[in-house]
Design an enzyme around this catalytic site. Structure first.
Site, PDB file in Angstrom:
ATOM      1  N   HIS A   1     -10.048  -1.087  -1.693  1.00  0.00           N
ATOM      2  CA  HIS A   1      -9.707   0.027  -0.819  1.00  0.00           C
ATOM      3  C   HIS A   1     -10.194  -0.197   0.617  1.00  0.00           C
ATOM      4  O   HIS A   1     -11.295  -0.688   0.861  1.00  0.00           O
ATOM      5  CB  HIS A   1     -10.298   1.342  -1.339  1.00  0.00           C
ATOM      6  CG  HIS A   1     -10.024   2.491  -0.425  1.00  0.00           C
ATOM      7  ND1 HIS A   1     -10.982   3.046   0.388  1.00  0.00           N
ATOM      8  CD2 HIS A   1      -8.870   3.142  -0.145  1.00  0.00           C
ATOM      9  CE1 HIS A   1     -10.437   4.015   1.117  1.00  0.00           C
ATOM     10  NE2 HIS A   1      -9.158   4.091   0.810  1.00  0.00           N
TER      11      HIS A   1
ATOM     12  N   CYS B   1      -5.615   5.198  -3.986  1.00  0.00           N
ATOM     13  CA  CYS B   1      -5.808   3.786  -3.647  1.00  0.00           C
ATOM     14  C   CYS B   1      -7.055   3.165  -4.281  1.00  0.00           C
ATOM     15  O   CYS B   1      -6.977   2.150  -4.985  1.00  0.00           O
ATOM     16  CB  CYS B   1      -5.891   3.614  -2.134  1.00  0.00           C
ATOM     17  SG  CYS B   1      -4.451   4.215  -1.226  1.00  0.00           S
TER      18      CYS B   1
ATOM     19  N   ASP C   1       0.835  -1.203   0.000  1.00  0.00           N
ATOM     20  CA  ASP C   1       0.000   0.000   0.000  1.00  0.00           C
ATOM     21  C   ASP C   1       0.872   1.257   0.000  1.00  0.00           C
ATOM     22  O   ASP C   1       1.679   1.457   0.924  1.00  0.00           O
ATOM     23  CB  ASP C   1      -0.898  -0.016   1.240  1.00  0.00           C
ATOM     24  CG  ASP C   1      -2.090   0.910   1.130  1.00  0.00           C
ATOM     25  OD1 ASP C   1      -2.254   1.557   0.085  1.00  0.00           O
ATOM     26  OD2 ASP C   1      -2.871   0.979   2.092  1.00  0.00           O
ATOM     27  N   ASP C   2       0.745   2.086  -1.031  1.00  0.00           N
ATOM     28  CA  ASP C   2       1.487   3.354  -1.109  1.00  0.00           C
ATOM     29  C   ASP C   2       2.997   3.153  -1.235  1.00  0.00           C
ATOM     30  O   ASP C   2       3.772   3.978  -0.741  1.00  0.00           O
ATOM     31  CB  ASP C   2       1.232   4.225   0.127  1.00  0.00           C
ATOM     32  CG  ASP C   2      -0.121   4.918   0.120  1.00  0.00           C
ATOM     33  OD1 ASP C   2      -1.008   4.463  -0.623  1.00  0.00           O
ATOM     34  OD2 ASP C   2      -0.301   5.896   0.856  1.00  0.00           O
TER      35      ASP C   2
ATOM     36  N   ASP D   1      -0.193  -0.023  -5.370  1.00  0.00           N
ATOM     37  CA  ASP D   1      -1.300   0.668  -6.040  1.00  0.00           C
ATOM     38  C   ASP D   1      -0.903   2.002  -6.663  1.00  0.00           C
ATOM     39  O   ASP D   1      -1.563   2.474  -7.590  1.00  0.00           O
ATOM     40  CB  ASP D   1      -2.486   0.858  -5.091  1.00  0.00           C
ATOM     41  CG  ASP D   1      -2.104   1.409  -3.723  1.00  0.00           C
ATOM     42  OD1 ASP D   1      -0.912   1.683  -3.484  1.00  0.00           O
ATOM     43  OD2 ASP D   1      -3.009   1.549  -2.876  1.00  0.00           O
ATOM     44  N   HIS D   2       0.162   2.626  -6.193  1.00  0.00           N
ATOM     45  CA  HIS D   2       0.662   3.877  -6.795  1.00  0.00           C
ATOM     46  C   HIS D   2       1.983   4.229  -6.147  1.00  0.00           C
ATOM     47  O   HIS D   2       2.439   3.550  -5.221  1.00  0.00           O
ATOM     48  CB  HIS D   2      -0.334   5.034  -6.621  1.00  0.00           C
ATOM     49  CG  HIS D   2      -0.847   5.166  -5.222  1.00  0.00           C
ATOM     50  ND1 HIS D   2      -0.056   5.576  -4.181  1.00  0.00           N
ATOM     51  CD2 HIS D   2      -2.063   4.882  -4.683  1.00  0.00           C
ATOM     52  CE1 HIS D   2      -0.766   5.576  -3.072  1.00  0.00           C
ATOM     53  NE2 HIS D   2      -1.977   5.144  -3.334  1.00  0.00           N
TER      54      HIS D   2
END
Length: 479
Positions: free
Chosen positions: A125, A71, A32-33, A318-319
């Site tokens: 999410h 997200c 995540d992130d 996710d990014h």
């Protein structure tokens, strides 16, 4: 003659049964992130021995990009194989099935083709950390089973150090400059529990085909991990960009591109000192290494259960994420640091220990897994199978660019096109500004070339490439 026929049919049906047993499993690992400040991507500080080990078994994609640097939209795009404009999920909402009732998700496609599909942790999410321990914005049709572990990072939040005006009283740690380094075991934390649950499922399901998704909550803020991971990164070795230099980097950027960042620049919150930002950067690195360790546990479990060689492993985030570069923090921007993601795929029979510099999209994961496993999924998929690049990471036939939508609201949105060499951005179809960065000479995107007359022909060409992807529906944009 009859005996010969019997032997033939015996061998034929034995072959079919053997083929059925050899279905490939999928271990789908999401962080995540997580940006690409990782040892496996050449970062000199961040230690990722287990991602390095995964890279030795597969292909590292050096230019992989999300479809929206937020997200919810990004994860929905991955799991549906559709761009955010198509799903209608542009924010962190829980309306995927409401807007797309008939969509066949990635895990759902595996279920329909005889696979056991399960997750532990965050795949769709979740408000992180507020929704840890709940289903979040999950999609029940995707899974046969789902698990929501909860660890001390959620249950003992009162020990987390928070920076910035008012943050000590604010319980919204989902957007925060905050950290904690308890002396603890991995399994005391949510992500350690996620890994343990997936290991249990590997042991339970090793004799049947599975799609197992491990959704780690780190390195999303608040940055919490066992102290041993913080100890890997002495604070005096954590560097931050000079703020005067960072301010100059933003002088030629259209204001719309910094819609969420200029009001409280630098570091997104009021009253954040450079030393506090440095501490949070150290903590972010620690949580990256914490996730890396969990990846190692998962790979060990596959190996110990003798199924490593028949399991596709996908590691993705996710990014991307800013950690003070240009004075910025967090995600949700059109820059390389926000849109670029780690992506490593290890697949039996495919290339090992290779890297691909071709632009690819997270959108490509769904068709790739369908292709590699020889099963059918949605017929609406907008990505493209990465099999050619898994076979030959330098495949000249791969011409597809990567496109990312940035959406702040109906009056503030833009599209970014990433080619082998350039990042080109149009805000409100160019009416609110353009950006052009030459990554052959400017990997940190310091100089916006869009206003330089000598690049007009290049900009025209890139704009034509981008145009077919600008499909934002009228209800999401002002006319």
């Amino acid at each position: 003659m009859m005996k010969t026929k019997l032997i033939f049919f015996f061998l034929f049906f034995s072959g079919l049964c053997q083929g059925a047993k050899e279905k490939l499993n999928v271990l789908f690992i999401c962080a995540d992130d997580m940006n690409v400040d990782l040892g496996v991507y050449g970062h000199s500080q961040v230690k990722t021995p287990h991602l390095d080990r995964l890279a030795e078994r597969g292909v590292v994609f050096d230019r992989a990009y999300c479809q929206q640097a937020l997200c919810g939209p990004s994860r929905t795009s991955v799991m549906t194989g559709l761009r955010p404009e198509e799903t209608g999920i542009l924010t962190n909402t829980n309306e995927m099935r409401k807007i797309n009732p008939d969509v066949v998700t990635l895990g759902q496609a595996f279920r329909q083709n005889g696979y056991f599909s399960a997750r532990a942790g965050k795949i769709y999410h979740y408000g992180n950390p507020s929704m840890i321990g709940t289903d979040g914005h999950d999609d029940p049709q995707t899974w046969d089973e789902k698990y929501n572990p909860i660890g001390m990072d959620r249950t003992q939040q009162e020990y987390i150090t928070r920076y910035g005006r008012g943050r000590q009283k604010d319980n919204n740690l989902g957007i925060s400059m905050a950290w904690w380094d308890p002396v603890s075991k991995d399994t005391d934390h949510t992500d350690g529990k996620v890994a343990s649950k997936i290991i249990d499922l590997i042991e339970q399901k090793k004799n049947e085909p599975f799609f197992l998704a491990a959704g780690f909550f780190n390195p999303h803020c608040p940055y919490v991990a066992p102290k041993k991971y913080f100890d890997l990164y002495p604070l005096d070795q954590i560097t931050m960009q000079d703020l005067e230099e960072a301010k100059r980097d933003l002088e030629d950027v259209p204001p719309i591109a910094l819609t969420r960042d200029l009001k409280r620049w630098p570091y997104f919150f009021d009253d954040i000192s450079i030393d506090q930002a440095r501490k949070c950067k150290q903590a972010y690195f620690a949580t990256q290494s914490f996730v890396d360790a969990q990846v190692g546990h998962l790979m060990d479990a596959l190996e110990e259960n003798d199924i490593l060689d028949k399991t596709i492993i996908v590691f993705w985030s996710d990014h991307g994420y800013f950690l003070g570069e240009k004075g910025l923090w967090y995600k949700r921007k059109a820059f390389e640091r926000s849109t670029r993601v780690p992506l490593i795929i290890s697949a039996p029979g495919m290339s090992k220990g290779e890297r691909s510099s071709k632009p690819v999209e997270l959108l490509d994961l769904y068709p790739t897994l369908m292709d590699l496993c020889g099963i059918s999924g949605s017929d609406r998929l907008q990505g493209k199978s990465l099999r050619p690049l898994l076979n030959d990471p330098k495949a000249k036939s791969w011409k597809k660019p990567a496109v990312t939508l940035v959406w702040y609201g109906r009056d503030a949105w833009g599209y970014s096109l990433r080619t082998d060499r350039y990042r080109y951005v149009e805000w409100l179809e160019g009416k609110a500004g353009k950006e052009l960065y030459d990554h052959a000479n400017d990997s940190e995107e310091i100089t916006n070339l869009a206003g330089h007359p000598e690049h007009e022909e290049l900009i025209s060409s890139l704009s034509k490439q981008l145009k077919p992807f600008v499909t934002l529906k009228p209800k999401y944009r002002s006319e």
